[in-house]
Scaffold this active site. Structure first.
Site, PDB file in Angstrom:
ATOM      1  N   LYS A  68     -35.264 -89.687  14.207  1.00 20.27           N
ATOM      2  CA  LYS A  68     -34.358 -90.310  15.419  1.00 20.27           C
ATOM      3  C   LYS A  68     -35.186 -90.918  15.968  1.00 20.27           C
ATOM      4  O   LYS A  68     -34.807 -92.067  16.383  1.00 20.27           O
ATOM      5  CB  LYS A  68     -33.609 -89.526  16.108  1.00 20.27           C
ATOM      6  CG  LYS A  68     -32.925 -88.714  14.959  1.00 20.27           C
ATOM      7  CD  LYS A  68     -32.012 -87.518  14.724  1.00 20.27           C
ATOM      8  CE  LYS A  68     -32.586 -86.967  16.066  1.00 20.27           C
ATOM      9  NZ  LYS A  68     -33.165 -85.532  15.015  1.00 20.27           N
ATOM     10  N   THR A  69     -36.101 -90.148  17.573  1.00 17.55           N
ATOM     11  CA  THR A  69     -36.931 -91.059  19.044  1.00 17.55           C
ATOM     12  C   THR A  69     -37.574 -92.252  18.147  1.00 17.55           C
ATOM     13  O   THR A  69     -37.829 -93.144  18.937  1.00 17.55           O
ATOM     14  CB  THR A  69     -37.666 -89.651  19.378  1.00 17.55           C
ATOM     15  OG1 THR A  69     -36.719 -88.556  19.454  1.00 17.55           O
ATOM     16  CG2 THR A  69     -38.069 -90.326  20.400  1.00 17.55           C
ATOM     17  N   ASP A 113     -30.937 -88.673  24.107  1.00 17.88           N
ATOM     18  CA  ASP A 113     -31.388 -88.098  23.115  1.00 17.88           C
ATOM     19  C   ASP A 113     -30.475 -86.621  23.201  1.00 17.88           C
ATOM     20  O   ASP A 113     -30.081 -86.116  24.837  1.00 17.88           O
ATOM     21  CB  ASP A 113     -33.038 -86.712  22.985  1.00 17.88           C
ATOM     22  CG  ASP A 113     -33.503 -86.604  21.895  1.00 17.88           C
ATOM     23  OD1 ASP A 113     -32.751 -86.416  20.927  1.00 17.88           O
ATOM     24  OD2 ASP A 113     -34.885 -85.966  21.708  1.00 17.88           O
ATOM     25  N   THR A 162     -28.991 -83.741  17.010  1.00 20.72           N
ATOM     26  CA  THR A 162     -28.865 -82.546  15.616  1.00 20.72           C
ATOM     27  C   THR A 162     -27.648 -82.033  15.274  1.00 20.72           C
ATOM     28  O   THR A 162     -27.737 -81.686  14.429  1.00 20.72           O
ATOM     29  CB  THR A 162     -29.520 -81.924  15.888  1.00 20.72           C
ATOM     30  OG1 THR A 162     -29.338 -80.693  16.963  1.00 20.72           O
ATOM     31  CG2 THR A 162     -31.464 -81.725  15.865  1.00 20.72           C
ATOM     32  N   ARG A 221     -42.705 -84.553  11.266  1.00 24.14           N
ATOM     33  CA  ARG A 221     -43.223 -83.954  12.900  1.00 24.14           C
ATOM     34  C   ARG A 221     -43.718 -82.195  11.788  1.00 24.14           C
ATOM     35  O   ARG A 221     -44.644 -82.151  11.944  1.00 24.14           O
ATOM     36  CB  ARG A 221     -42.365 -83.333  13.334  1.00 24.14           C
ATOM     37  CG  ARG A 221     -42.545 -82.986  14.842  1.00 24.14           C
ATOM     38  CD  ARG A 221     -42.133 -82.595  15.472  1.00 24.14           C
ATOM     39  NE  ARG A 221     -41.112 -83.068  16.612  1.00 24.14           N
ATOM     40  CZ  ARG A 221     -39.693 -83.462  16.730  1.00 24.14           C
ATOM     41  NH1 ARG A 221     -39.823 -82.434  16.321  1.00 24.14           N
ATOM     42  NH2 ARG A 221     -39.371 -84.337  17.480  1.00 24.14           N
TER      43      ARG A 221
HETATM   44  P1  ADP Z   1     -36.748 -86.559  16.072  1.00 30.63           P
HETATM   45  O1  ADP Z   1     -36.573 -87.766  16.762  1.00 30.63           O
HETATM   46  O2  ADP Z   1     -35.917 -86.365  15.271  1.00 30.63           O
HETATM   47  O3  ADP Z   1     -37.006 -85.151  16.461  1.00 30.63           O
HETATM   48  P2  ADP Z   1     -39.069 -87.781  15.702  1.00 30.63           P
HETATM   49  O4  ADP Z   1     -38.903 -89.669  16.059  1.00 30.63           O
HETATM   50  O5  ADP Z   1     -39.872 -87.373  17.019  1.00 30.63           O
HETATM   51  O6  ADP Z   1     -38.444 -87.229  15.834  1.00 30.63           O
HETATM   52  O7  ADP Z   1     -40.702 -88.054  14.647  1.00 30.63           O
HETATM   53  C1  ADP Z   1     -41.759 -87.019  14.660  1.00 30.63           C
HETATM   54  C2  ADP Z   1     -42.750 -87.757  14.371  1.00 30.63           C
HETATM   55  O8  ADP Z   1     -42.120 -88.089  12.636  1.00 30.63           O
HETATM   56  C3  ADP Z   1     -42.909 -88.996  14.915  1.00 30.63           C
HETATM   57  O9  ADP Z   1     -44.357 -88.287  16.071  1.00 30.63           O
HETATM   58  C4  ADP Z   1     -43.613 -89.422  14.078  1.00 30.63           C
HETATM   59  O10 ADP Z   1     -44.972 -89.345  14.408  1.00 30.63           O
HETATM   60  C5  ADP Z   1     -43.309 -88.993  12.561  1.00 30.63           C
HETATM   61  N1  ADP Z   1     -42.357 -89.773  11.809  1.00 30.63           N
HETATM   62  C6  ADP Z   1     -40.764 -89.586  11.660  1.00 30.63           C
HETATM   63  N2  ADP Z   1     -40.197 -90.216  11.488  1.00 30.63           N
HETATM   64  C7  ADP Z   1     -41.226 -91.778  10.241  1.00 30.63           C
HETATM   65  C8  ADP Z   1     -41.454 -92.811   9.910  1.00 30.63           C
HETATM   66  N3  ADP Z   1     -40.233 -93.081   8.691  1.00 30.63           N
HETATM   67  N4  ADP Z   1     -42.378 -92.823   9.236  1.00 30.63           N
HETATM   68  C9  ADP Z   1     -43.674 -92.618   9.729  1.00 30.63           C
HETATM   69  N5  ADP Z   1     -44.184 -91.668  10.684  1.00 30.63           N
HETATM   70  C10 ADP Z   1     -42.437 -91.332  11.128  1.00 30.63           C
END
Ligand code: ADP
Length: 350
Positions: A68-69, A113, A162, A221
């Site tokens: 998401k981030t 977030d 989430t 992640r």
């Molecule tokens: P969320 O915000 O949903 O908790 P993040 O955006 O922090 O998740 O993603 C976690 C990690 O996963 C990121 O640091 C990135 O390295 C990896 N990641 C997430 N989505 C992708 C994607 N579509 N392709 C490659 N790596 C990804």
């Protein structure tokens, strides 16, 4: 007893966060999976650019670690916009939001977030900002209180959560685009791991990244974190190069099983089976039994167990499934009596 686990997003320390950021894709072409969302984003961004307008407000929702981030930052990069990041719990009063919004330029992105954790006053303060790009800001208090109507530049709010279900209807309805992020399949996770291994200049035998992908709970992640643990193990116990034995041993040391379940997942399922006789059990009761936060169980543990069919959520509570019992070696006892009786389980087989 909070368990330090590979999958727990809450326990991200600074080093982990830096590692996370270093592997984060910057543009859509680098993002793997989520094809549907990427296609819709491309259309929305191209149309907005053609009209010379900022994007509509976007909500990304889904379990932690799915990107998401990452997507919020990617949208900012693709639009050539600045992004300001904050989170629901950090925005305590209207003034905190005002501080962010007053410096924002046309087309810039405000990323919030955990947007489901905004307080009601802050949320209500955001409504006119999102809809009419203005805010009513009260200065001073008591007799001297004055409300100033403050115009804002047209910005894009990107929210991440989430728990879309916890968002109030008025807030949800102010987002023009709502995207649910799904778990990734093994091929996608392998591609993510290949990209990460390249960035980390990590060499691996054919098939080893697939082994990590299979145990990554459908979550980028988790995949990247496991890769980091395996890399450390390879440096200490081997020559820095990943092979099958190194990966298997490192994952065993992390207590990650063949399906990617870790200690907390297993404790959760065992408590449900042994203490609550398979369920139904309320999430508060399970949290108390395990000494864990209810939110951790709901956000981090349950989504994947539901996804792989190890858990059922019914009106009466959580229930374990026969697949979970056979994976953990728990024997299913005969139903006691009556159709409404839950199934009973006995202690783990030795
Ligand atoms: P969320 O915000 O949903 O908790 P993040 O955006 O922090 O998740 O993603 C976690 C990690 O996963 C990121 O640091 C990135 O390295 C990896 N990641 C997430 N989505 C992708 C994607 N579509 N392709 C490659 N790596 C990804």
């Amino acid at each position: 007893m909070a368990i330090d686990r590979v999958i727990n997003s809450e326990s991200l320390d600074r080093q982990e966060e830096e590692f996370n950021v270093s592997l984060r894709p910057k543009f859509l072409s680098e993002c793997i999976g989520q094809t549907n969302i990427k296609e819709k984003l491309i259309i929305a961004m191209t149309a907005a650019k053609k009209r010379g307008e900022p994007l509509e407000h976007i909500l990304f929702y889904g379990p932690p670690g799915l990107g998401k981030t990452t997507l919020a930052n990617v949208v900012a990069n693709e639009m050539g916009a600045k992004i300001r990041c904050s989170s629901g719990p950090a925005l305590v009063k209207a003034g905190d939001v005002m501080g962010l919004l007053s410096n924002i330029n046309t087309g810039d992105i405000l990323f919030i977030d955990e947007i489901h954790r905004l307080s009601t006053p802050v949320e209500e303060f955001l409504y006119p900002a999102m809809e009419e790009f203005r805010v009513d800001f009260t200065v001073d208090s008591g007799l001297h209180a004055k409300t100033i109507n403050f115009p804002l530049k047209r910005f894009t709010l990107i929210g991440a959560t989430t728990r879309a279900g916890l968002l109030s209807a008025p807030l949800r309805s102010r987002f023009g685009m709502l995207y649910h992020l799904d778990f990734y399949n093994e091929a996608e996770l392998t591609a993510i791991l290949k990209r990460s291994a390249n960035l980390l200049k990590l060499k691996s035998d054919d098939g080893t990244l697939e082994l990590i992908a299979a145990r990554s709970r459908g979550t980028p992640r988790v995949a990247n974190r496991l890769l980091k643990r395996v890399r450390d193990y390879a440096q200490v116990k081997g020559k820095g190069h990943l092979n099958t034995a190194i990966v298997e041993n490192a994952l065993q040391m992390e207590q990650i099983d063949s399906l990617g379940l870790d200690e907390l997942d297993r404790l959760f399922l065992r408590a449900l089976a042994n203490v609550y006789e398979g369920g139904p059990a309320g999430i508060e009761a399970l949290a108390a039994t395990l000494g864990e936060e209810k939110d951790t169980l709901e956000d981090v543990v349950e989504p994947y167990l539901l996804q792989i069919g190890f858990l059922r959520r019914t009106k009466r509570g959580r229930e374990i499934t026969t697949q979970a019992c056979s994976h953990l070696g728990l024997k299913l006892r005969q139903k006691k009596q009556g159709i409404d009786q839950p199934e009973f389980f006995e202690q783990e087989q030795q």
